[in-house]
Design a protein around this motif. Structure first.
Motif, short mmCIF file in Angstrom:
data_model
loop_
_atom_site.label_atom_id
_atom_site.label_comp_id
_atom_site.label_asym_id
_atom_site.label_seq_id
_atom_site.Cartn_x
_atom_site.Cartn_y
_atom_site.Cartn_z
N SER A 1 32.91 99.48 45.79
CA SER A 1 32.75 98.62 46.23
C SER A 1 33.07 97.87 46.80
N GLY A 2 32.38 97.16 47.57
CA GLY A 2 32.85 95.93 48.68
C GLY A 2 33.34 96.93 50.28
N ALA A 3 32.96 98.06 50.19
CA ALA A 3 32.98 98.52 52.02
C ALA A 3 32.31 100.30 52.34
N GLU A 4 32.83 100.41 53.19
CA GLU A 4 31.89 101.56 54.33
C GLU A 4 31.44 102.90 52.30
N ALA A 5 29.92 103.53 52.77
CA ALA A 5 30.24 104.62 52.26
C ALA A 5 31.57 105.69 52.92
N LEU A 6 31.91 107.09 52.11
CA LEU A 6 32.62 107.47 52.12
C LEU A 6 32.71 109.11 52.18
N THR A 7 32.67 109.83 53.42
CA THR A 7 32.63 111.33 52.51
C THR A 7 34.25 111.94 52.95
N VAL B 1 27.08 102.14 42.65
CA VAL B 1 26.56 103.78 42.38
C VAL B 1 25.47 103.97 43.50
N GLU B 2 25.43 104.81 44.06
CA GLU B 2 24.65 105.92 44.90
C GLU B 2 23.83 106.30 44.69
#
Length: 237
Positions: A58-64, A6-7
């Motif tokens: 989860s457990g990774a970098e945010a992406l776009t 959740v961001e």
């Protein structure tokens, strides 16, 4: 895949903008049990649209991630509105103070008023008093900026000012969209800002067309196809 963090109160933010920047929506798809994300179409009319899916596995970098979507129908591109210090939406006036400087962190302050009076009771929206999306004219390089401070931190008032710190990758014209909530409704104020001096085409016969003396012309690093993060009165989901 079904694991997402959740961001800002949501597991996915979906932003869509018409290619000429005359349309904008920010909505929040919901994930079904099989990992499929669904939302009612936010595309509000004909034209070529760019969609940005903003999320963090989860457990990774945010992406776009981004893709283009075409909506059939008669569409005439509109010129980008000229820069102006204020914007109005649904009876609210928002003033923008600050400038964008390519390659540097730029402070932008947006001040919300209604009927000539400052709004001091902005409501939290997605865990903040405001959200700012910036899109560069032409290639739609994308920046999603969150404000300095947050509700309940003991130092950030609920308006009238919302301060952001933005980093734009290069010179150019940018369209800025500020989402803010008041009286239970989310509204969007829109602005045009020019960052630096946009590059001009070299004179006829100049070697290395499109390049600067020090090398290739700068390109954005914030576009959704590369690694990295309207219409007044539109609705939000």
């Amino acid at each position: 895949m079904t694991g997402y963090d959740v961001e800002h109160d949501k597991r996915m933010h979906l932003i869509v903008a018409r290619r000429d920047l005359s349309g904008f929506r920010h909505v929040h798809p919901e994930m079904t049990a099989d990992g499929t994300w669904r939302v009612a179409s936010p595309l509000t009319g004909p034209g070529s649209w760019r969609a940005f899916a903003d999320f963090k596995p989860s457990g990774a970098e945010a992406l776009t991630l981004g893709l283009d979507v075409a909506v059939a129908g008669d569409f005439q591109p509109r010129p980008l509105p000229a820069p102006a210090p204020t914007a109005e939406v649904d009876g609210y006036r928002v003033r923008l103070d600050g400038a964008l400087t390519p390659g540097q962190t730029s402070e932008l302050t947006l001040t919300v008023s209604r009927d000539g009076r400052p709004v001091t009771d902005l409501q939290p929206y997605l865990g903040a008093y405001g959200h700012l999306v910036a899109l560069r004219e032409g290639d739609l390089a994308y920046l999603h900026v969150h404000p300095d401070g947050e509700p309940g931190d003991g130092r950030t008032p609920g308006g009238p000012e919302i301060t952001f710190f933005a980093d734009v990758p290069s010179a150019g014209s940018y369209r800025l969209y500020l989402d803010f909530q008041h009286g239970g409704t989310v509204r969007t104020a829109e602005f045009t800002l020019t960052a630096g001096t946009p590059a001009q085409p070299p004179p006829t016969g100049t070697p290395g067309g499109g390049a600067t003396p020090d090398g290739p012309a700068p390109t954005a690093t914030a576009g959704a196809d590369e690694p990295g993060h309207g219409e007044p009165g539109h609705g939000h989901n």
